[in-house]
Design a protein around this motif. Structure first.
Motif, short mmCIF file in Angstrom:
data_model
loop_
_atom_site.label_atom_id
_atom_site.label_comp_id
_atom_site.label_asym_id
_atom_site.label_seq_id
_atom_site.Cartn_x
_atom_site.Cartn_y
_atom_site.Cartn_z
N ILE A 1 0.84 -1.21 0.00
CA ILE A 1 0.00 0.00 0.00
C ILE A 1 0.87 1.25 0.00
CG2 ILE A 1 -1.69 1.33 1.34
CD1 ILE A 1 -2.75 -1.42 2.36
N LEU A 51 -6.70 4.65 -1.72
CA LEU A 51 -5.54 3.97 -1.13
C LEU A 51 -5.47 4.18 0.38
CD1 LEU A 51 -2.85 4.74 -3.86
CD2 LEU A 51 -3.86 2.51 -3.33
N LYS A 102 2.12 1.90 -3.42
CA LYS A 102 1.09 2.46 -4.29
C LYS A 102 0.88 3.95 -3.99
CE LYS A 102 -1.55 -1.87 -4.67
NZ LYS A 102 -2.82 -2.56 -4.30
#
Length: 248
Positions: A170, A190, A173
């Motif tokens: 995560i 996100l 990202k």
């Protein structure tokens, strides 16, 4: 015919040590000259050269000068026992240095200090354990931390690794979105994913999320940690994105 006695300059030429070192060894009674001339020049017989070479050998074996002085008073058998023990000590140091070299290479390559195994063979606690103790010290009395700790204890090693691995993905990202506005749908999606993963460990209200965001932004260690996923702006970006999420 070879000279029966060796002057300081001869010892220097034979062994490579300095005259200053010889003088110092004399001053501390570690290696004294065999004779002194009327003018005070130091002279050494050739048999004393063996003692000096033993001193230099022991010094290379990482013994202190005081330890060397004590070892020289022992029998050859007693010396062998001490050298066997020193061999094990040096092996441990070698393994320790290899660990340090690996950690150094990883750190130079960009890995965060919290991922390094630098303290695992040390009296100092491993960094992850230090962080856990710090969190326990600061948040240990809070309900959220107690839930987090209980949840963590109930997870298997594989489950823990998966959760932490998911969180790292995560972060990667989010790092790819640092050029966007923190309030964009993609970034906020996100952040929701980040929150969902966090919820596996604890119940996060707005106050706790704000506390986490504040830590990300103002704790230099977290800034360093996030650098491995992106640039130096990632910690600040996370802070902004989380705070936008809280205020939506």
């Amino acid at each position: 015919m070879k000279k029966p006695l060796l002057a300081v300059k001869d010892i220097v030429q034979i062994t490579g040590i300095t005259a200053r070192t010889l003088h110092y060894y004399d001053r501390i009674d570690l290696f004294k000259p065999t004779h002194l001339t009327e003018k005070g020049y130091r002279l050494y017989d050739r048999s004393s050269l063996e003692k000096l070479q033993t001193i230099l050998f022991l010094k290379e074996m990482d013994f202190s000068l005081k330890e060397i002085a004590d070892i020289l008073k022992l029998t050859r058998q007693e010396q062998k026992q001490i050298l066997k023990k020193q061999s094990q000590n040096l092996l441990s140091k070698k393994q320790r240095l290899e660990t340090i070299m690996v950690a150094l290479d990883e750190y130079v390559s960009g890995n965060d200090i919290s991922h390094l195994q630098i303290f695992n063979s040390s009296t100092v606690l491993p960094l992850k354990e230090q962080y856990a103790n710090e969190a326990r010290f600061i948040y240990g009395e809070t309900k959220a931390y107690k839930v987090y700790n209980e949840t963590l204890e109930n997870l298997s090693v594989d489950e823990k690794e998966k959760r932490f691995s998911d969180m790292e993905e995560i972060y990667k990202k989010i790092a790819s979105c640092v050029d966007q506005d923190p309030s964009t749908d993609e970034v906020q999606r996100l952040i929701e994913e980040w929150k969902e993963n966090l919820m596996h460990f604890m119940t996060c209200d707005a106050e706790l999320l704000a506390c986490i965001a504040h830590t990300y932004k103002f704790d230099a260690r977290f800034k360093s940690y996030f650098n491995q996923y992106g640039n130096e702006d990632l910690a600040d970006f996370l802070y902004s994105a989380i705070m936008r999420n809280i205020n939506r």
